[in-house]
Scaffold this motif. Structure first.
Motif, PDB file in Angstrom:
ATOM      1  N   ASP A 264       4.348  -8.268   3.202  1.00  0.00           N
ATOM      2  CA  ASP A 264       5.053  -8.067   1.973  1.00  0.00           C
ATOM      3  C   ASP A 264       3.875  -7.802   1.067  1.00  0.00           C
ATOM      4  OD1 ASP A 264       5.783  -8.360  -0.580  1.00  0.00           O
ATOM      5  OD2 ASP A 264       7.407  -9.718  -0.126  1.00  0.00           O
ATOM      6  N   SER A 265       3.596  -6.740   0.541  1.00  0.00           N
ATOM      7  CA  SER A 265       2.371  -6.311  -0.342  1.00  0.00           C
ATOM      8  C   SER A 265       2.305  -7.158  -1.327  1.00  0.00           C
ATOM      9  CB  SER A 265       2.610  -4.640  -0.640  1.00  0.00           C
ATOM     10  OG  SER A 265       2.560  -3.889   0.455  1.00  0.00           O
ATOM     11  N   LYS A 293       7.156  -2.940   0.727  1.00  0.00           N
ATOM     12  CA  LYS A 293       7.643  -3.180  -0.637  1.00  0.00           C
ATOM     13  C   LYS A 293       6.341  -2.585  -1.528  1.00  0.00           C
ATOM     14  CE  LYS A 293       9.988  -7.202   0.574  1.00  0.00           C
ATOM     15  NZ  LYS A 293      10.241  -8.798   0.245  1.00  0.00           N
ATOM     16  N   TRP A 294       5.687  -1.448  -1.125  1.00  0.00           N
ATOM     17  CA  TRP A 294       4.625  -0.724  -1.730  1.00  0.00           C
ATOM     18  C   TRP A 294       5.036  -0.285  -3.232  1.00  0.00           C
ATOM     19  CZ3 TRP A 294      -0.456  -1.481  -1.533  1.00  0.00           C
ATOM     20  CH2 TRP A 294      -1.174  -0.588  -2.283  1.00  0.00           C
ATOM     21  N   THR A 301      -5.544   4.989  -8.941  1.00  0.00           N
ATOM     22  CA  THR A 301      -6.243   5.815  -7.713  1.00  0.00           C
ATOM     23  C   THR A 301      -6.843   4.993  -6.769  1.00  0.00           C
ATOM     24  OG1 THR A 301      -8.109   6.237  -9.215  1.00  0.00           O
ATOM     25  CG2 THR A 301      -6.345   7.736  -9.371  1.00  0.00           C
ATOM     26  N   ASN A 302      -7.460   3.928  -6.899  1.00  0.00           N
ATOM     27  CA  ASN A 302      -8.046   3.042  -6.020  1.00  0.00           C
ATOM     28  C   ASN A 302      -7.377   1.768  -5.205  1.00  0.00           C
ATOM     29  OD1 ASN A 302     -10.756   2.756  -4.980  1.00  0.00           O
ATOM     30  ND2 ASN A 302     -11.324   1.081  -6.048  1.00  0.00           N
ATOM     31  N   THR A 303      -6.175   1.785  -5.689  1.00  0.00           N
ATOM     32  CA  THR A 303      -5.426   0.776  -5.200  1.00  0.00           C
ATOM     33  C   THR A 303      -5.182   0.513  -3.775  1.00  0.00           C
ATOM     34  OG1 THR A 303      -3.900   0.615  -7.090  1.00  0.00           O
ATOM     35  CG2 THR A 303      -3.009  -0.497  -5.183  1.00  0.00           C
ATOM     36  N   GLU A 308      -6.897  -1.943   1.288  1.00  0.00           N
ATOM     37  CA  GLU A 308      -7.676  -1.912   2.767  1.00  0.00           C
ATOM     38  C   GLU A 308      -9.044  -2.863   2.760  1.00  0.00           C
ATOM     39  OE1 GLU A 308      -7.178   0.754   5.839  1.00  0.00           O
ATOM     40  OE2 GLU A 308      -5.507  -0.276   4.886  1.00  0.00           O
ATOM     41  N   ALA A 309     -10.067  -2.986   1.860  1.00  0.00           N
ATOM     42  CA  ALA A 309     -10.956  -3.645   1.713  1.00  0.00           C
ATOM     43  C   ALA A 309     -10.573  -5.354   2.066  1.00  0.00           C
ATOM     44  CB  ALA A 309     -11.767  -3.518   0.569  1.00  0.00           C
TER      45      ALA A 309
END
Length: 436
Positions: A264-265, A293-294, A301-303, A308-309
């Protein structure tokens, strides 16, 4: 294809765990002279006469008890029986036949699976000691002493003969297990991939009680999708029915070719998600992290880069992971999932030519020599890939004790830079070879 599974069942304290440990070659089950010690099912991989198989040890079955613990153990044993290809039914040769033995025998007959009747604790064989067990109606009893290791070979011969008879169903579809915490959107994702409502989808956690297999084809390829119940922390598993479904989910991972780990994002990667992913990693399964659930996430622009980080930080133990950001509800990016499944499946089955593999490993060793321990240094004479799913490389070395974890990690990273193994674990093993 996963190994055939042997379930070891019987009433309490008949020596199931002793046998399991003897065949596994290491002490995995707790063996204690009282009933109810082995509550959870335990797995081990083994081999006999060139045939690889998995075993599952179960708690003792008390069919007539209404006690919560015994009901829970019975449920877990039922899962093992349901998922196994061959069943070993253990009885106690010292104590003789009991009513419980007849009860378990009746349950096993209903399973329609091959059942091997094992009479344990027969230290000195005589026909009289096993004769009464014919009355269970399960064929010839096999006398063994698990404690002393006698008779075990005969039992294993019988077990693998069932594999050879083609009793196991051949299935060349790619099996995809969909796993994760409750309410992460697994059933919604399954329905989207299949294109029809097959699982009940509600906002109540724990709706999907069992693992359900559905075969389908897409773009000319055969798949089997396994929808599983949500895996909760043990402290939150309040009833034996949910515990039963949690164990089903772990079974699904064991027999899957690829695992979709649905997160779940909005919650992000939780400690429980990390444990589930760690289990998949330990089982050597290729996987895809599905951030679901994106559509509910406020984005700039950096989400995705930030997410990922964070994944890279939390999943350092498996930095080979592949991820995809989707909405099962709206269908956003769900069409990418099967192509990523195919990709990680191919990576898990990739074979490196022996000559190329040796060039890569020897080049890495020349560029970065192994550290010296007590005046001794690791020498790698030769390397070979011996298996796929996961890709497994054996290094023939002067001493297995000299391969430090950090150097093994360096060699793994070298292989990953040279070949695309993204999405799949790889294994590095060592064998000693004396230099000429």
């Amino acid at each position: 294809m996963s190994n055939p599974l042997i379930a070891i069942v019987g009433r309490p304290n008949v020596g199931k765990s002793t046998f399991f440990n003897k065949v596994a070659g290491r002490k995995i089950s707790i063996t204690e002279d009282r009933p109810g010690v082995t509550r959870d099912r335990l797995y081990a991989d083994s081999e006999w006469r060139g045939k690889a198989f998995s075993m599952v040890d179960t708690g003792g079955i008390e069919m007539r008890s209404e006690d919560t613990m015994w009901r829970e153990i019975k449920k877990q044993a039922e899962v093992a029986i349901d998922t196994a290809q061959v069943i070993m039914f253990f009885v106690d040769g010292r104590e003789g036949l009991t009513t419980s033995d007849y009860d378990v025998a009746d349950m096993l007959r209903r399973s329609k699976k091959p059942v091997i009747l094992v009479v344990n604790k027969i230290d000195e064989y005589s026909e009289e000691k096993v004769f009464e067990f014919y009355s269970l109606g399960l064929g010839e009893p096999f006398p063994v002493s698990a404690e002393h290791g006698t008779g075990i070979g005969d039992v294993l011969d019988e077990a693998v003969s069932w594999f050879e008879k083609g009793e196991l169903e051949e299935d060349d579809s790619i099996k995809i297990a969909v796993v994760g915490k409750p309410n992460a959107g697994k059933s919604s994702l399954v329905n989207k991939l299949l294109g029809f409502e097959r699982s009940i989808v509600t906002n109540i956690a724990g709706t999907t009680r069992d693992a359900i297999d559905t075969k389908f084809t897409y773009d000319g390829k055969a798949y089997t999708i396994i929808d599983t119940a949500g895996i909760r922390k043990k402290s939150k598993v309040e009833d034996d029915v949910e515990y039963y479904s949690v164990m089903r989910a772990f079974d699904a991972v064991r027999r899957a070719d690829v695992c979709l780990l649905v997160v779940d994002s909005a919650d992000g990667l939780t400690e429980q998600d990390t444990k589930i992913i760690g289990y998949v990693h330990e089982q050597g399964k290729p996987s895809v992290i599905v951030m679901n659930k994106w559509d509910l996430i406020e984005k700039d622009t950096n989400t995705i880069n930030k997410f990922e980080a964070k994944l890279k930080e939390d999943l350092k133990f498996m930095d080979y992971f592949k991820s995809v950001y989707i909405s099962a509800k709206t269908g956003q990016r769900t069409e990418k999932i099967l192509s990523i499944v195919n990709e990680v499946y191919a990576h898990a089955h990739y074979r490196i030519a022996t000559g190329i593999l040796n060039d890569v490993i020897s080049g890495a060793v020349r560029a970065n020599e192994p550290p010296s321990y007590n005046g001794r240094r690791l020498k790698v004479y030769y390397s070979s890939q011996v298996a796929v799913a996961p890709p497994t490389v054996v290094l023939f070395v002067n001493s297995t004790d000299l391969l430090h974890f950090s150097y093994e990690r360096f060699l793994e990273n070298t292989l990953r830079r040279s070949f695309d193994f993204s999405g799949t674990p790889i294994k590095i093993l060592t064998r000693e070879k004396k230099s000429d």
